[in-house]
Design a protein around this motif. Structure first.
Motif: not given
Length: 718
Positions: A223-233, A401-405, A468-472
Motif C-alpha cells: 500500500l502506497i500513498n496517492p501518486v496523483h499529480s501536483a502542479a509542475p510549478t 501495489v495497492m494504490s490510494d485515492l 486509480a485501479v490502473a497499474h495496481s
C-alpha cells in the motif's frame, strides 16, 4: 443592512426543499446534541446545486421551487442517468405529453441495440405549467449486461431524448482475495523511501525494489500513498492528498534512467543527466534533512526534457500515439493546463481561465511541444508503474501495489479548470466540529455537484476510478463516506456553518464496482470516524472491504475490543499515515508535538495521563493474550511486536504492516491540524535515532521478523 431571521414557516419550507434536494438540515455534534443548519447555509447550498433561489426568498418562492422539483421530474423524458444492478429487473419511467406514443431502446456499449418492452403504468397524468404530462413504464430486464449504455426514447411526434444507463455488479468479486482467507502486506509513503540512485525522492525504481523485497518476504500487497499529480510549478505541493487532479499522476515519480530511450542517448547527454542527478540530491540550506521536492523537480525535469527531445523509434512513437488516443481529451486538457501553469504560474491570466476558450486553444497550438512533453511524461510514468506492478507479481504478491485515492482536488488545479461545470461553485469540503477541531475542518477542496455527475453519466467518477485501479491490484478509497455524503462549507464561512449533502451512493458505488471488476481490483474503503451502521453494512454487502485501526477499535466502555471481534471483511492495521509511527506513539510524540506547537489547551500532565491510560489498556490486552509478558511492558520492541501479533489474530482478510514500524521511525509523516508549523509529507524514512533508512539499509535491518509473524498468521510458507 441586517436581515431578520426568517419566519418559522419559511424555515419549515426551506427544510422541505432541503429534504427533496438531498441536503441535511441538522447534524449531531460531538456532545451528542442535535444542531440545526442555518437558513443562510441552506440557501447557499441550494444555489451551488443549481437551484434558482434568491438570497432572501419569500414563502411563495420556496413553495414554487418545491413544486418545481416534482415538475422537473415529469418534464424530463428520460432520466439523466439510471443505475441498474446486473441481473435485477426494474422499471424505467419515461415522461411524455399525455397520450403521446413512445418507444424506447437501449444502445449497449458494444453498439448493439435492444428494444425495451412497455409495461402497464397506472400513474395519473400531471399538469405542469398548464400542460398534461404522462408517465410510461418500460422494463429493464435481467439480461442487460454490465457496462455503460444509452437509453433513447422516440416519441410519436418525432422528438427523441436520451439518457445514460449504467449496469453495475451486484457485488465486487476480486480474484486476488480467493488466494487465501487472510493476506498481509506492507504500507509505505513512497516518496519518503530513497535509494542510492534516487533523485531526491522515492520513485518508480524504488517502488519496484520495495515490491521485490516485500514479495520475497511473503507480502501480498504494498500500500502506497496517492501518486496523483501536483502542479509542475514551484513550490511543489507536498501533500499527496491535495492533488490538482486524480485522473493523472505525479511526474516527479519517474526514474529517468529507466526510460528506454535513456540508453540510446549520446555520451555527452548521459553525462549531463548524471550531473542533473547529482544536483537533485543536494540539500537546500533551508530544508536540512527533509525531502526537497522543488530541488528534485528542477533537476529531474531538465533531464526528462533532454530524453524527450532525443525522440523515439517508430514502434515506440506508435505506442505513444496510441496512448494519447486512448486517454482522449482529458489528457490534452491536463497537459495544456500543465503547460499553462509552467509558463504563467497557478494564478493564470484571465484569458486562460476558460479551458474551452480560443486563447487556450491558441496557446496549446503555439506551445504544442511543451503540451506533448507533459503527455509524454504521463506515458512513461504509466509504463514504469506497470513495471513496478509486474515486479510485485513476479515476486509472488497476489495483489501487488495497492494504490490510494485522495478524497478531493486542489481548488485551482487542472481538474477544476478543465471541468468547472462538474463542481459546486462557492463550496469547499471539510468536516463538522469535533472535540479536536471545535470549528470543524475545511479541506479547501471543491465538491462534485451530484446533479452534474448524473447529467454527465458519472464520467469524471469513471475516469478517476479507472486511473486509480490502473497499474495496481487494489485501491484504497480515502474517506469512502464521500461516496454517500460530504460536508459542504459555503466559501467565506467557517466549517461549523456547513451541512451534509448526499450523493446517489447506488450510482457512486456502482461505478466504483464496475471499474474495479473490469480491472480485477480489490477495493478497500477508509470508513473510519462517525459512520452510520447501515453504510458499513451496505459496503460489506457490495464486496468493499472496510478499514480497522487498532488504536480506534474500542468497545462501549473504552477498552480495546478483542481480536475475534474485528471485522472479517476489512484491512486491519496498527496505525495510519495520520497517526505517529508506533514507536513514536509509545513515546508520546503526538502529545509532545501538539504541546510544542501550542495546540493543547488542557493541562499537559492530564493529557499525558490520558495517553498512558489508553496505552496501558492495550498493553493489558496483549498480556491477557499471552503476546507480551508483564516484564516487557516498557520494552518498546516487544510491545510493537505484540501489537502486530495481536492484529494477526483477528479474522480480517487483509493485514497491513507499516514500514515506519518495521524500522521504528518516530515522527509522523502528517500532523493533522498543522500546515507550516510541521514538515508534513517531507520526512524521509528514518530509524529511532533519526538516521535515514534507505532501500539499501532496509536489507541490513531484521525486517524478516515481521514477515515471520505475518506469514505464520496467514499460513503462508515462504
Amino acid at each position: 443592512m441586517t436581515h431578520l431571521p426568517p419566519a418559522a414557516e419559511t424555515v419549515k419550507q426551506l427544510h422541505e426543499l432541503a429534504q427533496l434536494s438531498g441536503v441535511s438540515t441538522s447534524y449531531w455534534d460531538w456532545h451528542g446534541q442535535l444542531k440545526e443548519v442555518t437558513p443562510t447555509t441552506l440557501i447557499r447550498v441550494f444555489q451551488a446545486l443549481g437551484i434558482p433561489i434568491t438570497d432572501t426568498p419569500s414563502d411563495e418562492e420556496i413553495r414554487a421551487l418545491i413544486t418545481r422539483v416534482e415538475d422537473d421530474r415529469w418534464m424530463t423524458v428520460v432520466p439523466d442517468c439510471t443505475i441498474q444492478r446486473v441481473g435485477n429487473w426494474q422499471e424505467l419511467h419515461i415522461h411524455v405529453p399525455d397520450g403521446e406514443s413512445v418507444t424506447v431502446e437501449v444502445t449497449l456499449e458494444d453498439g448493439s441495440r435492444r428494444a425495451l418492452a412497455q409495461i402497464d403504468n397506472w400513474d395519473p397524468p400531471r399538469s405542469v405549467n398548464g400542460n398534461m404530462r404522462g408517465r410510461a413504464g418500460f422494463a429493464l430486464d435481467e439480461s442487460l449486461p454490465l457496462g455503460y449504455h444509452t437509453i433513447t426514447a422516440s416519441l410519436g411526434n418525432g422528438e427523441s431524448a436520451t439518457g445514460y444507463l449504467i449496469v453495475v455488479p451486484q457485488r465486487l468479486n476480486a480474484p486476488a482475495l480467493d488466494t487465501r482467507p487472510q493476506q498481509w502486506g506492507i504500507s509505505s509513503q513512497l516518496y519518503s523511501v530513497r535509494s542510492a540512485d534516487a533523485w531526491g525522492i522515492g520513485d518508480t525504481r524504488v517502488l519496484g525494489q520495495l515490491n521485490l523485497l516485500f514479495g520475497q518476504l511473503g507480502a501480498d500487497f504494498h500500500l502506497i500513498n496517492p501518486v496523483h499529480s501536483a502542479a509542475p510549478t514551484l513550490p511543489i505541493e507536498p501533500s499527496p492528498y491535495l492533488p490538482v487532479t486524480r485522473q493523472f499522476r505525479e511526474s516527479l515519480y519517474i526514474h529517468p534512467e529507466d526510460i528506454p530511450e535513456y540508453h540510446e542517448l549520446p555520451g555527452a547527454t548521459k553525462l549531463f543527466i548524471k550531473e542533473c542527478h547529482s544536483l537533485s540530491k543536494l540539500e537546500q540550506t533551508d530544508m536540512p534533512g527533509l525531502i526537497d521536492r522543488d530541488h528534485a523537480w528542477i533537476a529531474k525535469a531538465e533531464a526528462l526534457r533532454h530524453i524527450y527531445r532525443h525522440g523515439r523509434s517508430a514502434a515506440r512513437e506508435a505506442d505513444f500515439e496510441a496512448y494519447i488516443a486512448d486517454q482522449g481529451d482529458g489528457l490534452v486538457k491536463f497537459a495544456t493546463w500543465c503547460a499553462l501553469v509552467e509558463t504563467h504560474g497557478m494564478d493564470l491570466p484571465e484569458q486562460y481561465t476558460d479551458a474551452r476558450s480560443a486563447p487556450v486553444r491558441q496557446f496549446a497550438e503555439d506551445h504544442s511541444d511543451l503540451v506533448r512533453f507533459h503527455m509524454w511524461m504521463q506515458w512513461v510514468l504509466g509504463e514504469q508503474l506497470d513495471n513496478a506492478q509486474a515486479a510485485a507479481r513476479a515476486a509472488g504478491m497476489s495483489i501487488g501495489v495497492m494504490s490510494d485515492l485522495a478524497v478531493g482536488v486542489h481548488p485551482y488545479g487542472s481538474e477544476v479548470w478543465a471541468e468547472p461545470h462538474m463542481f459546486a461553485a462557492g463550496m469547499t469540503v471539510g468536516a463538522p466540529p469535533d472535540m479536536y477541531s471545535q470549528l470543524g475542518q475545511n479541506w479547501s477542496q471543491p465538491p462534485w455537484n451530484p446533479r452534474a455527475l448524473a447529467r454527465y453519466g458519472y464520467a469524471p467518477l469513471r475516469t478517476m476510478i479507472r486511473a486509480a485501479v490502473a497499474h495496481s491490484g487494489a485501491v484504497r478509497i480515502d474517506h469512502i463516506l464521500g461516496l454517500f455524503r460530504l460536508w459542504w462549507i459555503p466559501k467565506g464561512m467557517t466549517a461549523n456553518h456547513g451541512t451534509y449533502v448526499t450523493y446517489d451512493h447506488e450510482a457512486m458505488v456502482g461505478v466504483l464496482l464496475l471499474e474495479a471488476q473490469r480491472a480485477g481490483s480489490v477495493v478497500i474503503g477508509e470508513d473510519l470516524g462517525t459512520v452510520e451502521p447501515w453504510v458499513r453494512g451496505y459496503l460489506n454487502e457490495r464486496g468493499v472491504l472496510g478499514t480497522s485501526i487498532l488504536w480506534f477499535e474500542r468497545d462501549e466502555t473504552g477498552q480495546p475490543i478483542h481480536a475475534d471481534r474485528y471485522r472479517e471483511n476489512a484491512l486491519t492495521a496498527v496505525n495510519t499515515h495520520d497517526l505517529p509511527p508506533t514507536a513514536g506513539y509509545l513515546r508520546g510524540v503526538q502529545t509532545t508535538i501538539r504541546h510544542e506547537l501550542g495546540l493543547i489547551v488542557d493541562d499537559i500532565a492530564q493529557v499525558r495521563a490520558h495517553d498512558r491510560r489508553e496505552l496501558d489498556s492495550m498493553i493489558d490486552r496483549l498480556i491477557e493474550y499471552g503476546l507480551l509478558s508483564a516484564d516487557e511492558r516498557e520494552d518498546e520492541q516487544a510491545v510493537i511486536d505484540g501489537l502486530y501479533r495481536y492484529i494477526a489474530q483477528t479474522p480480517s482478510r487483509l493485514l497491513a504492516v507499516s514500514l515506519v514500524d518495521i524500522v521504528r521511525d518516530l515522527q509522523p509523516q502528517n500532523f493533522p491540524g498543522t500546515h507550516m508549523e510541521y514538515p508534513n509529507w517531507r520526512l524521509p524514512l528514518a530509524d529511532d535515532r533519526g538516521i535515514e533508512v534507505t532501500v539499501d539499509r532496509l536489507l541490513e535491518l531484521n525486517i524478516a521478523r515481521f514477515a515471520d509473524v505475518m506469514n505464520a498468521a496467514v499460513g503462508k510458507d515462504v
